[in-house]
Design an enzyme around this catalytic site. Structure first.
Site, PDB file in Angstrom:
ATOM      1  N   HIS A  95       5.356  -2.883   5.715  1.00 45.77           N
ATOM      2  CA  HIS A  95       5.133  -1.501   6.165  1.00 45.77           C
ATOM      3  C   HIS A  95       5.051  -1.436   7.689  1.00 45.77           C
ATOM      4  O   HIS A  95       5.546  -0.498   8.316  1.00 45.77           O
ATOM      5  CB  HIS A  95       3.811  -0.955   5.609  1.00 45.77           C
ATOM      6  CG  HIS A  95       3.758  -0.803   4.127  1.00 45.77           C
ATOM      7  ND1 HIS A  95       2.985  -1.588   3.322  1.00 45.77           N
ATOM      8  CD2 HIS A  95       4.384   0.084   3.309  1.00 45.77           C
ATOM      9  CE1 HIS A  95       3.125  -1.209   2.071  1.00 45.77           C
ATOM     10  NE2 HIS A  95       3.975  -0.204   2.031  1.00 45.77           N
ATOM     11  N   GLN A 117      15.886   3.445  -4.112  1.00 48.32           N
ATOM     12  CA  GLN A 117      15.157   4.598  -3.546  1.00 48.32           C
ATOM     13  C   GLN A 117      15.846   5.074  -2.263  1.00 48.32           C
ATOM     14  O   GLN A 117      16.032   6.275  -2.036  1.00 48.32           O
ATOM     15  CB  GLN A 117      13.712   4.180  -3.264  1.00 48.32           C
ATOM     16  CG  GLN A 117      12.912   5.173  -2.456  1.00 48.32           C
ATOM     17  CD  GLN A 117      11.433   4.792  -2.367  1.00 48.32           C
ATOM     18  OE1 GLN A 117      10.704   4.971  -3.303  1.00 48.32           O
ATOM     19  NE2 GLN A 117      10.992   4.283  -1.228  1.00 48.32           N
ATOM     20  N   ARG A 154       2.657  -4.958  -4.772  1.00 44.14           N
ATOM     21  CA  ARG A 154       2.406  -5.503  -6.116  1.00 44.14           C
ATOM     22  C   ARG A 154       2.259  -7.022  -6.103  1.00 44.14           C
ATOM     23  O   ARG A 154       1.759  -7.596  -7.078  1.00 44.14           O
ATOM     24  CB  ARG A 154       3.490  -5.055  -7.085  1.00 44.14           C
ATOM     25  CG  ARG A 154       3.416  -3.546  -7.332  1.00 44.14           C
ATOM     26  CD  ARG A 154       4.125  -3.086  -8.589  1.00 44.14           C
ATOM     27  NE  ARG A 154       3.748  -1.723  -8.943  1.00 44.14           N
ATOM     28  CZ  ARG A 154       4.409  -0.617  -8.592  1.00 44.14           C
ATOM     29  NH1 ARG A 154       5.505  -0.706  -7.874  1.00 44.14           N
ATOM     30  NH2 ARG A 154       3.981   0.574  -8.955  1.00 44.14           N
TER      31      ARG A 154
HETATM   32  O1  PAF Z   1       8.208   3.592  -1.285  1.00 44.31           O
HETATM   33  C1  PAF Z   1       7.105   4.138  -1.455  1.00 44.31           C
HETATM   34  O2  PAF Z   1       6.065   3.619  -1.074  1.00 44.31           O
HETATM   35  C2  PAF Z   1       7.055   5.471  -2.191  1.00 44.31           C
HETATM   36  O3  PAF Z   1       8.002   5.536  -3.197  1.00 44.31           O
HETATM   37  C3  PAF Z   1       7.174   6.675  -1.240  1.00 44.31           C
HETATM   38  C4  PAF Z   1       8.524   6.712  -0.556  1.00 44.31           C
HETATM   39  C5  PAF Z   1       6.063   6.636  -0.203  1.00 44.31           C
HETATM   40  C6  PAF Z   1       7.042   7.982  -2.027  1.00 44.31           C
HETATM   41  O4  PAF Z   1       5.796   8.076  -2.662  1.00 44.31           O
END
Ligand code: PAF
Length: 284
Positions: free
Chosen positions: A37, A155, A189
């Site tokens: 992150h 995603q 996770r």
């Molecule tokens: O990737 C994530 O952590 C989630 O899917 C996101 C993009 C924050 C949406 O809740």
């Protein structure tokens, strides 16, 4: 670093930034922040004057038997990390703030087809939950740029499609997957795994690496490469859900002339579902 929990306050601040001619980059997260992150946050800072990180564990992207209630929540640690990184704002709304009419029967944003493949087949409704909450976050934070990790490759492709289809005025930036020295892709996770399982889980990145090397060397039998990778993951004691070689641009089945590929894998280790992927350009 400012902490904001309401839509009204977030909008007011972003509008003031935009009026001053400044740009805003958003990093949407569900918290429990790790080095992966933080690399998204660093990348965001290269794209805009102001960085907003949202922390919101979105209930609508979890299935009924998934880990919404148990999803790791570590607000103190997250805030310390974001403060050190020089983030301007942490947006940490409640579920009621994001979904004032509740989560049932409310407006959804659906990206058809792409949301049903691969992980979407194993997690029905998951990607609609993601696109529905990301749309809300975009409407609230009005970012010029939004940064997402390549680790969640499907995603990323779905969000790019959503932004293009709906003419959303935001540019999506992809951050490369952060990995442990073992090759394991960093993920919240991973925190569910013990030391032995963390070792076992490296079978996924190892199998993807072997497949990518073969593709770079000109291998053309994709089904065989997928089968070999699945077998290697299962042999390490995981239960492989899929290994798929797809076109990187749109996750379609690659044709003979598709050069830019992504190899994606998902596997279970105990109760934990792990995903990973690697991009590769096929040799011609
Ligand atoms: O990737 C994530 O952590 C989630 O899917 C996101 C993009 C924050 C949406 O809740």
């Amino acid at each position: 670093m400012k902490r904001i929990a309401t839509v009204a306050e977030m909008r007011e601040l972003v509008d003031a930034w935009h009026e001053a001619g400044d740009t805003v980059a958003l990093v949407p997260t569900m918290g429990n922040l790790h080095a992966g992150h933080m690399s998204l946050v660093d990348l965001a800072a290269q794209h805009a004057e102001h960085v907003v990180v949202s922390i919101f564990v979105n209930p609508t992207q979890f299935g009924p038997s998934e880990d919404f209630a148990d999803y790791p929540r570590t607000p103190d640690m997250d805030l310390r990390r974001l403060q050190r990184a020089g983030v301007d704002v942490v947006f940490e709304p409640s579920v009621e703030e994001i979904y004032p009419r509740g989560t049932d029967g409310v407006t959804e944003v659906v990206v058809p087809d792409l949301s049903e493949l691969l992980d979407g087949a194993a997690r029905p409704g998951h990607f609609t939950g993601v696109t529905s909450v990301v749309t809300r976050l975009f409407n609230i934070c009005e970012p010029d740029t939004a940064v997402f990790g390549q680790k969640d490759y499907q995603q990323l492709v779905i969000l790019r499609r959503m932004v293009a289809d709906l003419h959303m005025p935001v540019s999506i930036v992809a951050a490369p997957t952060a990995r442990a020295d073992s090759g394991l892709a960093l993920s919240s996770r991973n925190g569910y795994l013990n030391a032995d399982q963390l070792e076992q889980a490296t079978a996924i990145s190892a199998a993807l690496t072997v497949a990518c090397e073969a593709l770079q060397s000109g291998a053309e039998d994709y089904a065989q490469l997928e089968h070999t990778a699945r077998a290697a993951i299962d042999a390490a004691g995981l239960s492989c859900d899929y290994v798929q070689i797809r076109a990187a641009v749109d996750l379609s089945e690659p044709g003979a002339d598709t050069l830019n590929l992504v190899v994606l894998a998902a596997a279970r280790l105990g109760d934990v579902r792990l995903i990973d992927n690697m991009l590769v350009t096929r040799a011609v």
